[in-house]
Design a protein around this motif. Structure first.
Motif, short mmCIF file in Angstrom:
data_model
loop_
_atom_site.label_atom_id
_atom_site.label_comp_id
_atom_site.label_asym_id
_atom_site.label_seq_id
_atom_site.Cartn_x
_atom_site.Cartn_y
_atom_site.Cartn_z
N ARG A 1 75.56 42.75 29.59
CA ARG A 1 74.77 42.06 30.14
C ARG A 1 73.61 42.69 29.67
N ASP A 2 73.06 43.83 28.70
CA ASP A 2 71.58 44.08 28.15
C ASP A 2 71.61 43.03 26.82
N HIS A 3 72.80 42.76 26.35
CA HIS A 3 72.79 41.79 25.32
C HIS A 3 71.74 40.03 25.93
N LEU A 4 71.82 40.25 27.28
CA LEU A 4 71.71 38.76 27.96
C LEU A 4 69.89 38.82 28.36
N LYS A 5 69.88 40.00 28.50
CA LYS A 5 68.36 40.34 28.79
C LYS A 5 67.33 40.46 27.88
N LYS A 6 67.48 40.73 26.34
CA LYS A 6 66.55 40.41 25.42
C LYS A 6 66.70 39.62 24.37
N GLU A 7 68.53 39.68 23.08
CA GLU A 7 68.56 39.33 21.93
C GLU A 7 69.06 38.00 22.53
N PHE A 8 69.89 37.60 23.60
CA PHE A 8 70.37 36.74 23.87
C PHE A 8 69.10 34.91 23.48
N ARG A 9 68.00 36.02 24.52
CA ARG A 9 67.24 35.07 24.91
C ARG A 9 66.58 34.44 23.57
N ARG A 10 66.04 35.85 22.71
CA ARG A 10 65.44 35.35 21.74
C ARG A 10 66.04 34.23 20.38
N MET A 11 68.08 34.09 20.69
CA MET A 11 69.04 33.11 19.54
C MET A 11 68.29 32.22 20.53
N ILE A 12 68.14 32.06 21.79
CA ILE A 12 67.50 30.34 22.28
C ILE A 12 66.67 30.07 21.93
N GLU A 13 65.48 30.89 22.20
CA GLU A 13 64.59 30.57 21.87
C GLU A 13 63.90 30.16 20.02
N GLU A 14 65.00 30.83 18.97
CA GLU A 14 64.66 30.22 18.32
C GLU A 14 65.66 29.21 17.52
N GLY A 15 66.34 28.32 18.66
CA GLY A 15 67.23 27.25 17.60
C GLY A 15 68.37 28.19 17.50
N VAL A 16 69.22 29.59 17.43
CA VAL A 16 70.05 29.58 16.30
C VAL A 16 71.28 29.39 17.19
N ILE A 17 71.34 29.43 18.77
CA ILE A 17 72.56 29.05 19.45
C ILE A 17 71.88 27.86 20.95
N ASN A 18 72.56 27.17 21.14
CA ASN A 18 72.00 26.41 22.46
C ASN A 18 73.43 25.91 23.83
N GLY A 19 74.18 27.36 23.74
CA GLY A 19 75.20 27.79 24.42
C GLY A 19 75.96 29.14 24.11
N ALA A 20 77.24 29.42 25.62
CA ALA A 20 77.76 30.43 25.22
C ALA A 20 79.17 29.98 26.11
N THR A 21 80.56 31.47 25.56
CA THR A 21 81.56 30.89 25.46
C THR A 21 81.88 32.88 26.23
#
Length: 330
Positions: free
Chosen positions: A17-37
């Motif tokens: 949950r905490d990761h989803l709030k900040k780091e997860f969004r950063r990884m999406i914005e920077e094109g590192v990831i485009n999905g999750a499991t």
């Protein structure tokens, strides 16, 4: 990192949950990831160790353990789906997966019912329902895809499992397509568990370690690609490295392939981002794959038995993790 030029997607195999709030969004914005499991073991680790769930759990004291789990998981998956939605709407993946109760692995009706219920409860279009590749699971995959639900077939170890998933998905996709629905599916092929099981024996036999999982995945990738269906892709899973036998991002680089997904733990993705390499390693020629497995067979290794063991172990591990989590939530 995602490479849209070759059609390679990188998904994060982690939900907290905490990761989803900040780091997860950063990884999406920077094109590192485009999905999750996610899977039962991932949720168990997060819920049992993170204080981020305490407040919501305090409001669920009169609920059953499974109802508590679902409330927590649904909120996390919805949060991830919302963050990924712009990618989904731009047709650049943006999917997040949630797995059905692992104790339903031999129950088609229960799997379909729970898959539909979870999908509706989350209420986001970019959610994939994960279904184990068992006999009951194949029928459930067909029915869920036919109803317009994106499916992630999981715990695939053998080419035979992959073929049964492909047949089920194609039937379901055909029905969904006739109803005007476009459905996307992936086949999650587990990789590193082969090498952790067999490396020691291969070294004893004078054979190269760290290749069985990759060659098996390469064979299944060829099967999937032979169907030429743009809505069915191979997803390489179980791609984290335990210990220091190989580089942390070994299974991302060695399975770089067009029209594929790799889902990896956070540390594995961080290692790949430091030194990305998008040179395609797949497809491999069937002759190369066959020659490799002839050597494996000559070394006295029965790949059918290995696949059966890894599937049984995988199903049991998810059941154990889920049972432990429910006990924790009681």
């Amino acid at each position: 990192m995602v490479n849209e030029k070759i059609g390679f997607s990188l998904w994060l195999d982690f939900i907290e949950r905490d990761h989803l709030k900040k780091e997860f969004r950063r990884m999406i914005e920077e094109g590192v990831i485009n999905g999750a499991t996610s899977n039962p073991a991932i949720f168990a680790a997060s819920i049992e160790t993170s204080p981020a769930y305490t407040a919501q759990l305090d409001g669920l004291k009169n609920h059953s353990a499974k109802a508590k789990y679902e409330a927590l998981a649904i909120e996390d998956i919805r949060t991830a789906a919302e963050a990924l939605l712009p990618l989904y709407e731009a047709d650049r993946d943006g999917y997040v997966s949630i797995e059905v109760d692992p104790f339903l692995c031999d129950d088609t009706e229960g799997t379909v019912e729970e898959g539909k219920r979870l999908h509706a409860a989350i209420g986001m279009p970019n959610v994939m329902i994960k279904v184990p590749a068992t006999e009951a699971g194949y029928a459930a995959m067909r029915r869920l895809t036919a109803e317009g639900i994106d499916v992630n077939a999981t715990l695939i170890f053998s080419p035979m499992q992959a073929l049964k998933c492909l047949d089920a998905m194609e039937e379901g996709l055909k029905i969904a397509g006739a109803g005007g629905k476009r459905v996307r599916t992936v086949l999650s092929v587990f990789v590193s568990r082969f090498d952790r099981l067999l490396d020691e024996k291969l070294i004893e036999k004078g054979l190269e370690p760290g290749r069985v999982g990759i060659m098996n995945a390469a064979k299944i990738y060829n099967l999937v690609e032979s169907r030429k269906n743009p809505d069915i892709r191979t997803l390489f899973a179980s791609t984290g490295v335990k210990g220091d036998a190989y580089e942390a991002d070994y299974y991302i680089k060695e399975l770089m392939a067009p029209h594929s997904v790799n889902t990896a733990p956070l540390a594995t993705i961080e290692a790949f981002v430091q030194h990305p390499d998008h040179r395609p390693r797949l497809p491999l020629k069937e002759g190369t794959i066959d020659t490799f497995f002839e050597k494996i067979e000559a070394a006295g290794i029965d790949m059918n038995a290995v696949c059966d063991k890894l599937l049984a172990d995988g199903l049991e591990a998810f059941k154990e993790a889920f049972a432990k989590l429910l006990a924790h939530l009681e």
